[in-house]
Enzyme design. Structure first.
Site, PDB file in Angstrom:
ATOM      1  N   HIS A 499     -27.575  32.022 -26.095  1.00 37.95           N
ATOM      2  CA  HIS A 499     -28.527  31.302 -25.236  1.00 37.95           C
ATOM      3  C   HIS A 499     -28.577  31.914 -23.844  1.00 37.95           C
ATOM      4  CE1 HIS A 499     -30.674  27.528 -23.978  1.00 37.95           C
ATOM      5  NE2 HIS A 499     -30.204  27.914 -22.807  1.00 37.95           N
ATOM      6  N   GLU A 500     -27.396  32.125 -23.263  1.00 37.38           N
ATOM      7  CA  GLU A 500     -27.356  32.652 -21.902  1.00 37.38           C
ATOM      8  C   GLU A 500     -27.825  34.109 -21.858  1.00 37.38           C
ATOM      9  OE1 GLU A 500     -27.075  30.498 -19.767  1.00 37.38           O
ATOM     10  OE2 GLU A 500     -26.139  28.911 -20.935  1.00 37.38           O
ATOM     11  N   HIS A 503     -31.510  34.494 -21.636  1.00 44.49           N
ATOM     12  CA  HIS A 503     -32.102  34.264 -20.316  1.00 44.49           C
ATOM     13  C   HIS A 503     -32.327  35.560 -19.535  1.00 44.49           C
ATOM     14  CE1 HIS A 503     -32.629  30.034 -19.998  1.00 44.49           C
ATOM     15  NE2 HIS A 503     -31.360  29.725 -20.184  1.00 44.49           N
ATOM     16  N   GLU A 522     -36.066  27.645 -20.533  1.00 42.67           N
ATOM     17  CA  GLU A 522     -35.111  26.964 -21.408  1.00 42.67           C
ATOM     18  C   GLU A 522     -35.606  26.832 -22.842  1.00 42.67           C
ATOM     19  OE1 GLU A 522     -32.340  26.808 -20.452  1.00 42.67           O
ATOM     20  OE2 GLU A 522     -32.453  26.793 -18.283  1.00 42.67           O
TER      21      GLU A 522
END
Length: 841
Positions: A499-500, A503, A522
């Site tokens: 997830h990170e 980004h 997000e």
């Protein structure tokens, strides 16, 4: 109704709320006032008149006083829009306090231009103009007022020389005051600077030095202690961003580069957003270490990140007693190397790497208009071709560097307090290369040349936060030591990492032009998290689809619950609707609901955005959708976007969507501009509920319910009940516990059996949270110790549990809540503590 936990990044408030009355942030004759309601965040900077192109910070960290002091030099460039309308009128910044008292600040005398910066909780002592006349030696024939323009406009191929000149300017003396000095004033949200006799941004000084000191209570950084009880400070991802760390322009359109020298005591390590791993230099006079970082890619000032503490680098070889693992280690070129074939000792744990990642001078990245252009299907190959020019402004862009196009795994390090080094190695360091390689396989070139991952203190208010070159992770994602399989125990850590990492593409190298469109960051990261993690696990397509459907069901349950327990105004992904992206004449604006305490606990932008992307993928095909992501990244990297930029390009790339009724207006109406759950999502949830992995869980739940019913009325002396249970994954276990939460009553013997069968106290934080909720609901006192450990060690996820302990109106549970608050209050996030105190006290 059962309240599901927040399991993804949720940034808690760490600032005061705005006054309850409307406030006129900035007003000039001919300029429409920008109003901010009680929960809106004001962005005061007048970015339509002047932009900060580069920040040069020189800071010292004082742990004994809990302040950061020093100065920042701003390199300014007037915008092409020219003088502000009504610039001959008096400029004011008006706020109204909670008592209705007018707090209008006198800004500048009539007829003078004011530079307005976002700033709060900072004590400014002096503002001066920097003497940059020496730049004439480098820019022959350039007028003195245009020297900074010449500096900030240097071609990207000369970035090293430009950095040298920025550094020289930052050390240059102030202009001797033979005339009017710079004057300044601060109010609740801004710093205003003006000079007598200067009436336009074109005549305003181009290089300013601001001397200041942060306040211990400032909301942009957290002064706390790490898991080894040693002092540290870090930027905590506050809703007010970095305006309490240094005066800056907060609106995302104010893209800038920066460099920073940070001085800290010799036993501290400074980690920061920066393109190179650095080795500190000793300041002999002050007996401090100086850490120098810089970035050459323009980004919003909100992405600047800092962490200072006694961090230790996790050894790249196994620590003693770690044992073997079936996971592989990947080298920087993405080649797998079995971890078990390497041996190492704890002496290999070091504070900072001496490895430098330098970059050669790169050719200028060809720039073109950043406005949206329709792209048809035949154009896709051309855009993905190496020769297709970048669309952003000129900077040393990795997407244009042939040398990095095959770099599957960028340089990376992992840092943690000493007590967590082994867990960080077993989890994060093991998975990180695989997750980076998987992200490359899905999205292409890594936007940044390196990555540090830091395990932040227990009081960190979310599971993770991504910034340029650095990711903060909560200790809750670390491997606990379950008897379950290695794959299960690393699921939360792996998916959070993915997830990170996602980004870097969506949230950083491509950002939202309007912060109210949080879903652009997000929702995309949540969607890509599953795809990247499946790639990292090397799942087959059917296995990946089954895992994806199970996670979709879990997220649908969570979203459904949130939408039933939140205000409709917080359920809209595009709250400004047709006014999204609009600002006042000066460039100031507000971020709607940014300071709303309810919003800080919601995942609507994550989940509803994720489901919108799933809907679109179902219409065009998942693989085609992923290919489109790469196309979109190629076109829009280095830029800020609105929802319509992504959607219009998608619709023009796949014209068949219009024939299916998927139009821009339809997407706005069904997904972005209305609360509630779209019809497609309601229908699709029924399909996910019948997925194979879900049916397996339902079968296991039936066994446990039957066991609980059979145990009723029997004597307690009977042997521990047993269930012939099928081995299930972590995500299946989460669903199992959620479904059991719907049961009115589970017997004590069943609760004992659950804990023993699934080793629940040693599962990941997601599972343990559901277990703790079961314990609280059924008043299972033997497991209250599990609840206490969770509330103290998993603070990023434990806020809701306090409320559940209190609403049961059970004296023992309420005492447990008060005891946990007492034990954890000092290290808790301030806003989380305030919320919990309102529940408990």
């Amino acid at each position: 109704m059962h309240v599901l936990p927040r399991c993804y990044e949720v940034l808690l408030l760490s600032c005061e709320r705005l006054p309850t009355h409307l406030c006129d942030m900035e007003r000039r004759e001919g300029d429409s006032p920008v109003f901010c309601d009680t929960d809106d965040l004001p962005l005061c900077a007048n970015t339509s008149h002047v932009l900060v192109k580069h920040y040069a910070l020189d800071l010292s960290v004082h742990f004994h006083r809990k302040v950061i002091s020093g100065c920042v030099v701003l390199f300014l460039e007037p915008t092409a829009r020219g003088e502000p309308e009504g610039h001959d009128g008096e400029q004011t910044t008006s706020l109204t306090n909670n008592d209705g008292m007018d707090m209008t600040i006198k800004s500048t005398p009539k007829g003078h231009f004011t530079l307005i910066l976002d700033c709060c909780d900072i004590a400014v002592s002096k503002v001066e103009q920097v003497n940059v006349t020496f730049l004439s030696d480098s820019f022959h024939g350039v007028q003195p007022l245009d020297l900074i323009h010449a500096l900030v406009s240097m071609p990207s191929a000369q970035w090293r020389r430009q950095r040298e000149l920025f550094t020289a300017c930052s050390r240059a003396p102030g202009v001797e005051q033979d005339g009017e000095p710079l004057r300044f004033h601060t109010d609740r949200w801004s710093l205003q600077v003006w000079k007598q006799g200067v009436s336009s941004p074109q005549d305003f000084p181009r290089a300013l030095r601001i001397y200041y000191e942060t306040r211990p209570t400032g909301g942009s950084v957290r002064w706390t202690k790490d898991q080894d009880n040693r002092a540290c400070v870090y930027t905590a991802g506050s809703p007010i961003n970095n305006r309490a760390l240094f005066p800056c322009q907060e609106p995302p359109v104010a893209m800038s580069t920066w460099q920073a020298t940070v001085r800290a005591p010799c036993d501290f390590v400074v980690l920061m957003s920066g393109e190179e791993q650095v080795e500190p230099i000793l300041d002999v006079d002050a007996n401090l270490l100086m850490w120098n970082y810089y970035v050459t890619m323009p980004m919003p000032a909100s992405t600047f990140t800092l962490a200072v503490g006694h961090w230790q680098q996790v050894a790249t070889e196994p620590l003693p007693s770690c044992g073997k693992t079936q996971w592989e280690r990947w080298d920087e070129f993405g080649e797998s190397v079995p971890i078990a074939s390497h041996q190492g000792t704890s002496s290999e744990v070091v504070k900072a790497s001496s490895l430098h990642i330098g970059r050669e001078e790169q050719p200028a990245c060809p720039g073109s208009s950043s406005q949206h252009e329709r792209v048809s299907v035949p154009d896709c190959a051309a855009i993905l071709d190496d020769s297709f020019p970048c669309s952003h402004g000129d900077y040393p862009c990795r997407f244009a560097e042939r040398a990095v196009k095959s770099q599957r795994v960028i340089q990376h390090r992992v840092f943690a307090p000493i007590g967590l080094l082994q867990k960080a190695q077993m989890g994060i360091l093991t998975l990180l290369p695989q997750c980076l390689a998987a992200a490359y396989a899905i999205l292409g070139v890594h936007p940044f040349p390196r990555l540090d991952v830091l395990i932040v203190p227990a009081g960190f208010s979310s599971l993770g936060m991504a910034s340029p070159h650095i990711i903060f992770l909560s200790q809750s994602v670390l491997h606990v030591g379950s008897s379950f399989s290695k794959e299960n125990s690393l699921s939360l850590c792996g998916s959070r990492l993915c997830h990170e990492i996602a980004h870097a593409w969506f949230g950083l190298v491509i950002g939202a032009r309007d912060w109210t469109e949080e879903w652009i960051s997000e929702g995309f990261a949540t969607y890509l998290e599953d795809i990247i993690w499946a790639q990292a696990q090397q799942l087959s397509p059917p296995e990946a689809a089954e895992q994806s459907n199970l996670k979709a069901l879990l997220r649908w349950r969570r979203l459904s619950d949130e939408l039933q327990n939140s205000g409709e105004e917080l359920q809209i992904l595009r709250p400004n609707m047709e006014k999204t992206g609009h600002v006042s004449e000066s460039g100031s604006s507000t971020v709607k609901h940014a300071l709303n305490p309810d919003k800080s606990f919601l995942q609507v932008h994550y989940l509803k955005g994720y489901f919108l992307l799933r809907f679109l993928a179902s219409e065009v095909g998942e693989q085609q959708f992923i290919n489109f992501f790469r196309l979109f990244v190629k076109k829009y990297h280095g830029q800020l976007i609105l929802s319509q930029d992504f959607l219009q390009m998608l619709l023009s790339t796949f014209p068949d969507l219009a024939r299916k009724g998927v139009t821009l207006d339809a997407i706005y109406a069904d997904w972005l501009d209305r609360p509630g759950i779209p019809k497609w999502l309601d229908e699709r949830s029924a399909v996910w509920s019948e997925a194979t992995l879900v049916e397996e869980v339902k079968a296991e739940v039936a066994k446990w319910i039957l066991l609980s019913h059979q145990g009723k009325g029997r004597k307690r002396k009977r042997l521990q009940p047993k269930v012939n249970c099928k081995e299930i994954t972590s995500e299946q276990l989460i669903l199992l516990l959620e479904l059991l939460l719907d049961e009115t009553k589970l017997s004590a013997s069943t609760m004992h059996a659950l804990a023993h069968t699934y080793d629940l106290h040693s599962q990941d934080a997601e599972v343990r949270h559901r277990w703790c909720e079961l314990v609280v609901k059924h008043r299972h006192a033997p497991a209250y110790g599990d609840v206490e450990r969770f509330l103290i060690h998993d603070q990023a996820m434990g806020v809701y549990l306090y409320g559940e302990l209190m609403v049961q109106e059970d004296a023992e549970q309420q005492a447990l809540a008060r005891r946990c608050l007492s034990l954890a209050s000092e290290e808790m996030d301030r806003s989380a503590r305030k919320v919990v105190e309102e529940m408990v006290l």
